[in-house]
Enzyme design. Structure first.
Site: not given
Lengths: 524, 450
Positions: B216-218
């Site tokens: 998700l952070c990517t």
């Protein structure tokens, strides 16, 4: 951002219908398929199943050639005949029921047998992109195969009898740019960085936000300096471990790019060299001696060879494909840009060389476009050329056949069945009836003597076991639908490979035994 | 439902079966030992043998054709889907005018029209709409599915239908063989499962390729690939902006168009190239490439195994065929092994190891049941019997009101919930029609490897 909002394109109806396959062979593959026409010789279940596998994905057109009429016994195994056609020409019936699958495809038929066409207007076949034939007798097969070889029209010949099936591809030369290898090695050039990459690597600070490639380069440079013999990359497990340990020692907690660099040690090196397959292409006469009639593949191959040997120190043009690496966006995109730019530059050099050759050959400049050259350069490591053999060669003594015999035994049951099927076809030619159609016992003896003579004529000192011949006779000519569907499915894909020039076809005989669910491919 | 009972004498007179009769009425050197060559074999296929085909898609269409022409006279087919334009490149029983109709009904109509010796009964339903009284009526079940969950469910159903003798051995008459095919692009597999005897779907769960998930952070912060931009619009931007006031529908061209435009904007912002309409569709709908040829090959391999099992003319495959025609044509047959600790067919209670019951929450346990390769559950519901003998629902996601009532348990530790070492949890999930017992094991001094 001031750029105008992007607009969603409308995909064409065809593009939607063929979406699931275009994802595999691309719009350019689909275009080639839609431009191709094939001929189906002899209406059998295996022939029709092969044709079905071409009509559904949208081949341009097909013509069915068969001189017989639909009989009740044809209905049991062929989905593309039905009772309403009883007594009518088979070619017409199956053309209609196949064509009905896909209105994009043109269907045609001739009510003539292969023998009749070959005797009266053999050039009938010359205009097709490929001919599919099945379950012929030996004489017809050999005449047809020779005719097609001379006309340079590829032939797919299928056999389906009882639980056995075979596919034979006869093609003179087939050049493949997009082989679509299952495991593609990324070509990163860390050992031999090109100038732009070297500048980027040297000028970028290695932090926990940069792609692993920069991490690996940093520790590779240190490792290289420790080598006394000038080794550029680790060659074995021990050396790879040294490098991994060096990276691990410097890694702080939770640095994903360091972790990825350690993992990449195993696969990041070694690409960019000339693989054996490409070396053979470079040394091929067709590459050396271009003529006006040369396939464009060979013109591009010669330009590629020139670039690799004389302009790029023996290295392939850069494919320019970077794997995903955990990093911040800017540093990844910057690196990707460098790889892509270099790939374009390399391809442009190859393109210019192509243009030189075209000029020398007095061929128009648009014979080869930039897009094709870029594709060829990206796929350089996997280029492949298949040189086929004539079917008729299998009926002559040859070293390829002798290798199939070991200790007076044919190697494996599958090879034995392949030769038994050939004996079956000779039986058809010599006796004019089907082995085991009426009596099994008597025909086993007759088939055995034909097989024995066939093997000794080929100089193969081996016999086909009685069990195999008995099994063939037991079928009494039965073509089982599911075996035909298996072989037809495979054969259709081989045709698509030949037409789209993507993925590698068989070289050259596939043999399938549905009893044991085993298969083998032999070069005959 | 139409009952089909042709006259056996007529079947044998019919010349259409001349070829098949040679194979079924003559002895042969490679036949199975207990094969008896006789006209009864074809009669059985035509009149008494009843098969179920699950799925009327790429494999299902081929299977119905193959089985009808291999002499089977009584087929049923289940499929809950309707026909779409992109099916027509391989699902050859459907035409453009059929778009929107039931796959099962359309396929049955076509086969019944083309092959008069076969009667196909369609069921425009989900497999979960039927219980064991339905599945019991079939001699064999053939699956042509694209869903792993559905495969696991029918596998669980057939295992739950096994009956056991007094000595604990399986009553062989309760076994319904399952022949399963799967394809993806130019690759495919076909397998024979004798529930309780040979490796089942759960024994070999690790053979299914893992689904690609981007962190998700990517997606949110450091996109690098066009896929990251598409996922961002799909996961974050759609819900935030709710452009059409409804959840994202991958089949709605307006929706895909919106995702495409936003994803392209985001890609431009980050200098990322390669967002195409086709890629957007592929990512949003998890599209798996498919061609006619692979489906034809795998369905044929399955149909041949059905034929062998139904007639005993040859030994059936043991038990797993891999096929791939990317580079030449490659097949490989091997025996997938039954897993000793299989969730579904081993009768061994499953344990979940917990490091510390005072810090491990119920959510952690559920996460383990979903993430671990051994379980791979989708949205499990958990109940247990407490020390006082009372039934307690720990968490249930499938019923809205119970989900709301039990949601607070997720963040509680196992200790707080009063669960003890050795506690048995009853776990239900969409992947199986029956419940599974999972035993909690609190990590003491001894360390158990999972």
């Amino acid at each position: 951002m001031s750029s105008p909002a992007p607009k969603s394109p409308e995909l064409s109806d065809k593009s939607k219908k063929y979406d699931r396959q275009i994802r595999l062979w691309g719009e350019h593959g689909q275009t080639l398929l839609e431009a191709a026409t094939v001929c189906l010789v002899n209406v059998t279940a295996v022939g029709c199943e092969t044709a079905k596998g071409l009509v559904l994905p949208g081949i341009g057109g097909f013509t069915v050639a068969d001189g017989s009429t639909v009989k009740e016994e044809d209905l049991g195994n062929n989905f593309f005949l039905d009772p309403t056609y009883l007594g009518k020409p088979k070619a017409f019936a199956c053309m209609q029921l196949l064509q009905e699958l896909n209105p994009d495809v043109n269907g045609d038929y001739v009510e003539e047998s292969a023998d009749y066409i070959l005797a009266n207007r053999p050039n009938f076949f010359d205009s097709f992109d490929l001919v599919i034939a099945s379950n012929l007798n030996e004489k017809t097969l050999l005449v047809l195969a020779d005719r097609l070889w001379d006309a340079n029209v590829p032939l797919i010949y299928c056999r389906s009898l009882g639980m056995m099936g075979t596919i034979r591809l006869q093609i003179r030369e087939h050049c493949i740019v997009e082989a679509h290898p299952d495991n593609r090695q990324f070509d990163l050039r860390l050992e031999h960085p090109f100038d732009a990459l070297r500048q980027h690597l040297d000028g970028t600070e290695v932090t926990n936000k940069v792609p692993w490639l920069l991490v690996l380069h940093k520790y590779l440079s240190i490792w290289q300096k420790q080598q006394t013999d000038g080794t550029l990359s680790p060659r074995n497990y021990k050396e790879k471990n040294q490098l991994r340990e060096a990276i691990r020692d410097e890694m702080k907690a939770d640095e994903e790019n360091y972790e990825e660099a350690i993992k990449a040690v195993n696969t990041a090196f070694g690409a960019g060299q000339i693989p054996l397959g490409l070396k053979a292409i470079f040394e091929d006469d067709a590459c050396d001696q271009l003529s006006k009639k040369s396939n464009v593949f060979w013109i591009m191959a010669k330009a590629l060879k020139h670039f690799v040997i004389h302009e790029n120190k023996g290295h392939l043009p850069l494919p320019g494909v970077l794997p995903d690496m955990t990093a911040n966006t800017d540093s990844y995109i910057a690196l990707q840009h460098i790889y892509r730019q270099q790939a374009m530059q390399d391809a442009d050099q190859v393109y210019h060389k192509c243009q030189d050759y075209l000029k020398q050959l007095t061929l128009p400049a648009d014979t080869i476009d930039k897009r094709s050259v870029r594709l060829l350069c990206r796929e350089a490591a996997g280029l492949s050329v298949l040189r086929g053999t004539r079917v008729a060669e299998e009926y002559e003594k040859s070293s390829r056949l002798l290798a199939l015999v070991e200790d007076n035994e044919l190697q494996g049951n599958l090879t034995a069945f392949n030769f038994a099927l050939r004996a079956y076809e000779r039986f058809l030619s010599e006796y004019g009836n089907i082995p085991g159609e009426c009596t099994v016992e008597q025909d086993i003896g007759r088939l055995k003597s034909i097989a024995g003579k066939m093997m000794s004529d080929l100089g193969m000192h081996a016999t086909i076991s009685d069990d195999v011949l008995h099994e063939i006779c037991r079928y009494g000519g039965a073509e089982l639908h599911a075996v035909s569907a298996f072989i037809g499915g495979c054969a259709a894909q081989e045709v698509i490979k030949v037409i789209t020039k993507q993925y590698k076809p068989i070289d050259n005989t596939f043999i399938y035994n549905a009893i044991t669910t085993k298969s083998v491919t032999l070069k005959l | 439902m139409s009952v089909h009972s042709p006259n056996p004498a007529l079947i044998l007179q019919n010349k259409r079966w001349n070829g098949l009769r040679n194979v079924l009425e003559r002895e042969g050197p490679f036949c199975k030992d207990d094969f008896s060559a006789s006209s009864d074999n074809l009669e059985f296929l035509q009149t008494n043998c009843k098969l179920l085909v699950i799925g009327a898609g790429g494999l299902g269409c081929e299977l119905l054709k193959d089985l009808a022409l291999m002499g089977f006279g009584n087929l049923h087919v289940i499929d809950m889907d309707t026909i779409e334009l992109s099916n027509l490149n391989r699902q050859f029983l459907f035409r453009r005018t059929d778009i929107g109709s039931s796959k099962a009904e359309c396929a049955a109509r076509f086969i019944n029209g083309r092959v008069p010796t076969c009667r196909v009964t369609p069921h425009f339903k989900k497999i979960q709409d039927f219980d064991e009284t339905f599945y019991q009526q079939f001699n064999l079940i053939v699956c042509g599915l694209d869903s792993i969950v559905a495969r696991r469910w029918i596998n669980g159903m057939l295992l739950s239908m096994l009956r056991y003798e007094d000595d604990g051995s399986i009553d062989t008459t309760s076994i319904i063989p399952m022949i399963d095919g799967g394809t993806e692009g130019f690759k495919g597999n076909a397998r024979v499962i004798l529930p309780g005897y040979t490796a089942c779907i759960e024994c070999t769960l690790d053979l299914f390729p893992p689904q690609v998930n981007y962190p998700l952070c990517t997606i949110a912060n450091t996109p690098r690939l066009p896929e990251h931009c598409i996922e961002y619009v799909k996961i974050i931007q759609w819900d935030k902006e709710s452009p059409f006031g409804v959840p994202l529908d991958g089949d709605d061209p307006q929706h895909i168009g919106w995702v495409y435009e936003r994803a392209l904007e985001r890609a431009n912002e980050f200098n990322i190239t390669g967002v195409t309409y086709r890629l957007v569709q592929g990512v949003v709908k998890h599209i798996i490439p498919a061609v006619a040829s692979t489906n034809a090959v795998i369905a044929a391999a399955c149909a041949l195994e059905v034929f062998k099992l139904a007639t005993s003319c040859y030994d059936y495959m043991s038990n797993y065929l891999n096929f791939n025609d990317l580079d030449g044509i490659y097949t490989y047959t091997y025996e997938a092994e039954k897993s000793e600790g299989c969730l579904a067919c081993s009768n061994v209670p499953q344990t979940v190891t917990v490091d510390d019951p005072n810090t491990t929450t119920l959510e952690d346990v559920i996460k383990q049941l979903c993430d671990s390769p051994r379980f791979q559950l989708k949205n499990p519901s958990l109940t247990t019997v407490m020390k006082d003998g009372k039934q307690k629902t720990l968490y249930m996601s499938t019923v809205k009101s119970i989900e709301v009532a039990t949601r607070k348990n997720l963040t509680q530790s196992l200790g707080e919930l009063g669960l003890q070492d050795g506690q048995q949890l009853t776990v239900t999930d969409v992947t199986s029609p029956s419940a599974m017992i999972v035993q909690l094991k609190f990590q003491g001094n001894e360390i158990e490897m999972v």
